[in-house]
Design an enzyme around this catalytic site. Structure first.
Site, mmCIF file in Angstrom:
data_model
loop_
_atom_site.group_PDB
_atom_site.id
_atom_site.type_symbol
_atom_site.label_atom_id
_atom_site.label_comp_id
_atom_site.label_asym_id
_atom_site.label_seq_id
_atom_site.Cartn_x
_atom_site.Cartn_y
_atom_site.Cartn_z
ATOM 1 N N ASP A 169 16.879 24.039 36.385
ATOM 2 C CA ASP A 169 17.637 24.638 37.479
ATOM 3 C C ASP A 169 18.219 23.571 38.402
ATOM 4 O O ASP A 169 19.296 23.748 38.968
ATOM 5 C CB ASP A 169 16.727 25.576 38.269
ATOM 6 C CG ASP A 169 17.486 26.445 39.255
ATOM 7 O OD1 ASP A 169 18.696 26.671 39.041
ATOM 8 O OD2 ASP A 169 16.890 26.886 40.239
ATOM 9 N N HIS A 199 11.070 32.367 44.274
ATOM 10 C CA HIS A 199 12.019 31.275 44.014
ATOM 11 C C HIS A 199 12.959 31.195 45.224
ATOM 12 O O HIS A 199 13.940 31.935 45.313
ATOM 13 C CB HIS A 199 12.802 31.573 42.736
ATOM 14 C CG HIS A 199 13.733 30.482 42.308
ATOM 15 N ND1 HIS A 199 13.537 29.764 41.149
ATOM 16 C CD2 HIS A 199 14.867 29.994 42.860
ATOM 17 C CE1 HIS A 199 14.517 28.879 41.020
ATOM 18 N NE2 HIS A 199 15.330 29.005 42.054
ATOM 19 N N HIS A 209 15.508 29.266 48.018
ATOM 20 C CA HIS A 209 16.469 28.195 48.302
ATOM 21 C C HIS A 209 16.438 27.927 49.801
ATOM 22 O O HIS A 209 16.132 28.814 50.601
ATOM 23 C CB HIS A 209 17.875 28.594 47.856
ATOM 24 C CG HIS A 209 18.099 28.460 46.390
ATOM 25 N ND1 HIS A 209 19.106 27.684 45.852
ATOM 26 C CD2 HIS A 209 17.440 28.982 45.327
ATOM 27 C CE1 HIS A 209 19.065 27.745 44.530
ATOM 28 N NE2 HIS A 209 18.063 28.539 44.187
ATOM 29 N N CYS A 233 23.187 26.060 45.060
ATOM 30 C CA CYS A 233 23.777 27.333 44.650
ATOM 31 C C CYS A 233 25.289 27.245 44.767
ATOM 32 O O CYS A 233 25.812 27.027 45.865
ATOM 33 C CB CYS A 233 23.249 28.473 45.521
ATOM 34 S SG CYS A 233 24.027 30.050 45.105
ATOM 35 N N ASN A 286 17.309 24.036 45.883
ATOM 36 C CA ASN A 286 16.022 24.700 45.749
ATOM 37 C C ASN A 286 15.021 24.162 46.766
ATOM 38 O O ASN A 286 15.168 23.057 47.291
ATOM 39 C CB ASN A 286 15.472 24.444 44.347
ATOM 40 C CG ASN A 286 16.266 25.109 43.261
ATOM 41 O OD1 ASN A 286 16.296 26.324 43.158
ATOM 42 N ND2 ASN A 286 16.938 24.315 42.430
#
Length: 322
Positions: free
Chosen positions: A25, A220, A222, A253, A262
């Site tokens: 990711d 998860h 951010h 993102c 993240n």
């Protein structure tokens, strides 16, 4: 200080699993192609630092994510270097073709990536919100029949750049349907980083009320708006024990302006260790890894802990305070 003061809170979980997503990711949004050997070293360093789970890559079509076009080469290289341990590293499989490649390489843990909103499902999966389940069903079924563990990511759980706030009951419905396909764990994603602590508490309460307990959920976060650690603390208070994080805060993102990526593994581990929560992670080793990786990528890490400790860890000596 090289570590936080430890002040345990007996109301919080005693141990947490840090699910490292940096190699997949984190790197997937890098514009310049990162050499496969660097990715392999990143995975090895993170494993050596005690991260219990390191998601290695994705078998997405190279046209969509060129950075991960070397997925098979990476896993082959890792198998040569660390043996059977490489097969335990999770990989993302967007569809049955991706699953085929994962099975060929002997992978034992796979993940699918769903959406809590209609617009993101259309843009990311080229499917409607309802159609995504029909797409995932044969992938999950075949994976489970082959003895693989399946994780399901749910994106846009707290906000969507096109639709705005996402109704909690809609997120729960999507998560429940993905879980019922055969996923063993749901990772609830704050994809654009707009969630707040109260929202986290409400969402987790809604999942529990729907019969899906926190033992099946991961978070998860951010850090786009600086809320990731506050949101983590709210989830800890609700009993969640698995948190996705990316070494050095790697990643971001593409759907949010000024997204900072993240939740950084180092920032998460610093907070958890300060709360007396066991992780098994060597914080200095992760900081050293992120410092090394920042050099490979040619820019500093956005992680606050890496910025604070990076200059004192890589060389193995502490600097005198100014």
């Amino acid at each position: 200080m090289r570590a936080p003061a430890t002040v345990p809170d007996p109301s919080l979980p005693a141990r947490v699993t840090v699910y490292e997503v940096g190699p997949r990711d984190g790197l997937q949004n890098e514009q310049a192609l990162v050499p496969t050997a660097v990715k392999a070293e990143l995975c090895r360093r993170l494993l050596d630092a005690g991260l219990p789970v390191v998601e290695a890559t994705s078998f997405v079509h190279p046209r969509w994510v060129p950075q991960l076009a070397d997925a098979a080469d990476l896993l082959t290289m890792l198998t040569d270097q660390i043996g059977d341990r490489a097969r335990e590293l999770p990989v993302l499989v967007p569809n049955e073709r991706g699953l085929d490649r994962a099975l060929e390489l002997g992978c034992r843990h796979v993940a699918i990536f769903g959406s809590a909103t209609e617009t993101f499902a259309q843009r990311n999966l080229n499917r409607s919100l309802d159609e995504q389940f029909a797409m995932f069903e044969p992938t999950v079924r075949r994976a489970r029949d082959a003895g693989l563990d399946v994780r399901a990511y749910v994106s846009m759980c707290f906000g969507d750049p096109w639709e705005g706030e996402v109704p909690i009951d809609q997120v729960v419905d999507v998560g429940r349907r993905l879980f019922d396909l055969g996923a063993s764990q749901l990772s609830l994603g704050d994809t654009i980083g707009v969630g707040t602590a109260g929202h986290v508490t409400a969402l987790l309460g809604a999942f529990t009320a729907a019969g899906l307990g926190v033992d099946h959920l991961a978070m998860h976060f951010h850090d786009t708006y600086g809320q990731a650690l506050a949101n983590t603390y709210a989830a800890l208070r609700a009993g969640v024990t698995t948190y996705d994080a990316s070494a050095g805060g790697l990643g971001g993102c593409p759907y949010a302006h000024s997204a900072t990526g993240n939740l950084a593994t180092e920032d998460l581990v610093w907070m958890l260790h300060g709360l007396g929560i066991e992780t098994g992670v060597d914080l200095d080793a992760v900081v050293a890894t992120s410092t090394w990786l920042a050099g490979e990528l040619g820019r500093p890490s956005p992680s606050a802990v890496v910025r604070a400790l990076g200059g004192t860890v890589e060389g193995g000596t502490a600097e005198s305070p100014a």
